[in-house]
Design an enzyme around this catalytic site. Structure first.
Site, PDB file in Angstrom:
ATOM      1  N   PHE A  66       6.848   2.939   0.485  1.00  0.00           N
ATOM      2  CA  PHE A  66       6.694   3.658  -0.957  1.00  0.00           C
ATOM      3  C   PHE A  66       5.517   4.656  -0.820  1.00  0.00           C
ATOM      4  O   PHE A  66       4.456   4.610  -0.603  1.00  0.00           O
ATOM      5  CB  PHE A  66       6.077   2.715  -1.904  1.00  0.00           C
ATOM      6  CG  PHE A  66       6.669   1.213  -1.685  1.00  0.00           C
ATOM      7  CD1 PHE A  66       6.152   0.160  -1.490  1.00  0.00           C
ATOM      8  CD2 PHE A  66       8.277   1.146  -1.687  1.00  0.00           C
ATOM      9  CE1 PHE A  66       6.636  -0.918  -1.312  1.00  0.00           C
ATOM     10  CE2 PHE A  66       8.836  -0.055  -1.556  1.00  0.00           C
ATOM     11  CZ  PHE A  66       8.012  -1.111  -1.239  1.00  0.00           C
ATOM     12  N   ASP A  85       2.941   6.601  -1.572  1.00  0.00           N
ATOM     13  CA  ASP A  85       1.597   6.696  -2.658  1.00  0.00           C
ATOM     14  C   ASP A  85       0.889   7.573  -2.066  1.00  0.00           C
ATOM     15  O   ASP A  85       0.903   8.419  -1.104  1.00  0.00           O
ATOM     16  CB  ASP A  85       1.506   5.540  -2.988  1.00  0.00           C
ATOM     17  CG  ASP A  85       0.638   4.785  -1.753  1.00  0.00           C
ATOM     18  OD1 ASP A  85      -0.451   4.168  -2.136  1.00  0.00           O
ATOM     19  OD2 ASP A  85       0.857   4.961  -0.732  1.00  0.00           O
ATOM     20  N   ASP A 111      -2.450  -3.665   1.817  1.00  0.00           N
ATOM     21  CA  ASP A 111      -3.688  -4.370   1.820  1.00  0.00           C
ATOM     22  C   ASP A 111      -4.550  -4.060   2.496  1.00  0.00           C
ATOM     23  O   ASP A 111      -5.699  -4.302   2.347  1.00  0.00           O
ATOM     24  CB  ASP A 111      -3.011  -5.934   1.753  1.00  0.00           C
ATOM     25  CG  ASP A 111      -2.026  -6.301   0.723  1.00  0.00           C
ATOM     26  OD1 ASP A 111      -1.205  -7.239   0.986  1.00  0.00           O
ATOM     27  OD2 ASP A 111      -2.356  -5.765  -0.315  1.00  0.00           O
TER      28      ASP A 111
HETATM   29  N1  LIG Z   1       2.724   1.979  -0.695  1.00  0.00           N
HETATM   30  C1  LIG Z   1       2.342   1.151  -1.517  1.00  0.00           C
HETATM   31  N2  LIG Z   1       1.571   1.783  -2.754  1.00  0.00           N
HETATM   32  C2  LIG Z   1       1.235   0.890  -3.787  1.00  0.00           C
HETATM   33  C3  LIG Z   1       1.242  -0.567  -3.466  1.00  0.00           C
HETATM   34  C4  LIG Z   1       0.998  -1.216  -4.542  1.00  0.00           C
HETATM   35  C5  LIG Z   1       0.577  -2.376  -5.255  1.00  0.00           C
HETATM   36  N3  LIG Z   1       1.976  -3.114  -5.150  1.00  0.00           N
HETATM   37  C6  LIG Z   1       2.025  -4.368  -4.099  1.00  0.00           C
HETATM   38  C7  LIG Z   1       0.626  -4.555  -3.746  1.00  0.00           C
HETATM   39  C8  LIG Z   1       0.288  -6.139  -3.829  1.00  0.00           C
HETATM   40  C9  LIG Z   1       1.682  -6.749  -4.169  1.00  0.00           C
HETATM   41  O1  LIG Z   1       2.364  -7.082  -3.273  1.00  0.00           O
HETATM   42  C10 LIG Z   1       2.363  -5.603  -4.890  1.00  0.00           C
HETATM   43  O2  LIG Z   1       3.668  -5.490  -4.702  1.00  0.00           O
HETATM   44  C11 LIG Z   1       0.419   0.033  -5.724  1.00  0.00           C
HETATM   45  N4  LIG Z   1       0.697   1.167  -4.843  1.00  0.00           N
HETATM   46  C12 LIG Z   1       0.335   2.601  -5.276  1.00  0.00           C
HETATM   47  O3  LIG Z   1      -1.039   2.647  -4.510  1.00  0.00           O
HETATM   48  C13 LIG Z   1      -1.866   3.384  -5.332  1.00  0.00           C
HETATM   49  C14 LIG Z   1      -3.021   2.649  -5.918  1.00  0.00           C
HETATM   50  O4  LIG Z   1      -3.912   2.099  -4.830  1.00  0.00           O
HETATM   51  P1  LIG Z   1      -5.472   1.829  -5.296  1.00  0.00           P
HETATM   52  O5  LIG Z   1      -6.055   3.038  -5.986  1.00  0.00           O
HETATM   53  O6  LIG Z   1      -6.095   1.564  -3.966  1.00  0.00           O
HETATM   54  O7  LIG Z   1      -5.231   0.594  -6.108  1.00  0.00           O
HETATM   55  C15 LIG Z   1      -0.980   4.101  -6.288  1.00  0.00           C
HETATM   56  O8  LIG Z   1      -0.366   5.109  -5.993  1.00  0.00           O
HETATM   57  C16 LIG Z   1       0.002   2.926  -6.529  1.00  0.00           C
HETATM   58  O9  LIG Z   1       1.344   3.313  -7.002  1.00  0.00           O
HETATM   59  C17 LIG Z   1       2.146  -1.156  -2.526  1.00  0.00           C
HETATM   60  O10 LIG Z   1       2.539  -2.308  -2.263  1.00  0.00           O
HETATM   61  N5  LIG Z   1       2.558  -0.065  -1.537  1.00  0.00           N
END
Ligand SMILES: Nc1nc2c(c(CN[C@H]3C=C[C@H](O)[C@@H]3O)cn2[C@@H]2O[C@H](COP(=O)(O)O)[C@@H](O)[C@H]2O)c(=O)[nH]1
Length: 341
Positions: A237, A239, A319
């Site tokens: 994803f 991000d 994570d």
């Molecule tokens: N690539 C990717 N981006 C993800 C996630 C998650 C949370 N999801 C999973 C996590 C645990 C559970 O398993 C959920 O399923 C949030 N984000 C993105 O990160 C950014 C926020 O970051 P910080 O400001 O550090 O909280 C924001 O763009 C948010 O949209 C992911 O997993 N992968």
């Protein structure tokens, strides 16, 4: 008019034409080796979504699916101007920031008897009510509160009109195809249309649509309505955290000019060339890491608890970024303020 290039093809095209961001083959190999050591562990498996994250629903029922839908509808742009001055949400004795502050706020609202995961509620929820639901324990509110309110109203109304108010009905319309579900989401819910242009081509990342499919798969534990036969076609994803951790691990590199810009905290606008290169090269980088890891697993005859796909790699790396925040202090994340990631 043809649709945009799908995310994986978009990322390949961007990586082949990128100027300020590049993928480091040696770094890709090293990250794959880091992940190989975890291949049989608790992190690189579907169950980790619940076992490792106390705020995620433990159930696999309709309410849990609707929890995921509202969380991913609001899953964007948590970064603050100043790292030490940000939105925080205290919940059940712990303090959460970033994405987790959103999940904590959702669970806090439910505990307070506010049905924030019910479309009939959030289709007409007021801005003041959203401010209350997403309230911060600090004087820094969650970013883009007005956009979150607008998106909740818009999304709730559509879910009521087209899917009888439950995202599970949308999932069932996908007939267990991850790709079909992703397209149902972007076709019906405008805020998920993460599409832009690069070198004259329309490209897509669909970051929130893809993570919504992934989280639906996870909350349903890959069974029943969540048993998507093509789940491995979903990419990482795009991000703002994954690029940061990929640079930290040496798999992705920024040009001097771009690094200098990011270190100064300059913002990149959504769809700008450098922002698209960062997102596209990160996505392609994770695809290459996955290919490399699967090769290593094959070579070493390593046993894995289930098929390793880009979703599980993404979850692990995200994570990892959370757990290594201090080690990554010197590596900037790119600052784009938008509703897509
Ligand atoms: N690539 C990717 N981006 C993800 C996630 C998650 C949370 N999801 C999973 C996590 C645990 C559970 O398993 C959920 O399923 C949030 N984000 C993105 O990160 C950014 C926020 O970051 P910080 O400001 O550090 O909280 C924001 O763009 C948010 O949209 C992911 O997993 N992968």
């Amino acid at each position: 008019m043809d649709g945009p290039l799908p995310p994986r093809e978009s990322a390949k095209f961007i990586a082949e034409n990128s100027r300020d961001v590049s993928i480091d083959g040696g770094g890709v190999q090293r990250v794959a080796e880091l992940l190989l050591a975890k291949a049989a562990g608790p992190e690189l498996r579907l169950g980790g979504w619940k076992a490792l994250h106390e705020l995620n629903p433990k159930a696999a029922d309709e309410a849990a699916v609707n929890w995921v839908f509202v969380a991913d509808t609001l899953n964007f742009s948590f970064w603050s101007e100043h790292e030490e001055h940000k939105c925080l949400v205290g919940y059940r004795g712990r303090t959460y920031s970033g994405y987790w502050s959103l999940c904590a706020a959702i669970n806090r609202a439910l505990d307070e008897g506010i049905p924030i995961t019910s479309a009939s509620y959030y289709a007409t929820v007021s801005l003041d009510q959203v401010r209350h639901i997403l309230r911060s324990d600090t004087d820094v509110p969650m970013p883009l509160i007005e956009e979150r309110h607008r998106i909740l109203n818009e999304t709730g109304k559509i879910l009521l009109e087209k899917f009888e108010g439950s995202f599970l009905n949308c999932v069932r319309k996908s007939e267990k195809s991850a790709q079909k579900l992703m397209h149902l989401v972007v076709e019906n819910f405008p805020s998920y249309r993460d599409v832009t242009e690069f070198e004259g081509k329309r490209i897509s990342f669909y970051k929130r649509a893809q993570i919504l499919v992934a989280d639906t798969w996870s909350v349903l534990e890959g069974e029943g309505d969540g048993c998507f036969k093509d789940i491995s076609s979903i990419t990482m994803f795009a991000d703002y955290r994954l690029p940061q951790v990929l640079v930290h691990l040496g798999a992705l590199k920024y040009s001097e000019g771009l690094l200098e810009k990011l270190l100064k905290g300059e913002m990149l606008s959504y769809g700008s060339r450098q922002e698209v290169e960062i997102r596209g090269c990160s996505l392609w980088c994770v695809e290459l890491i996955r290919d490399c890891l699967l090769e290593l697993i094959e070579k070493k005859g390593e046993k894995t608890s289930e098929e390793i796909n880009s979703i599980l790699l993404d979850y692990y790396l995200w994570d990892y970024a959370r757990d290594h925040r201090d080690d990554m202090k010197g590596i900037p994340f790119h600052r784009t303020r938008c509703i897509y990631y």
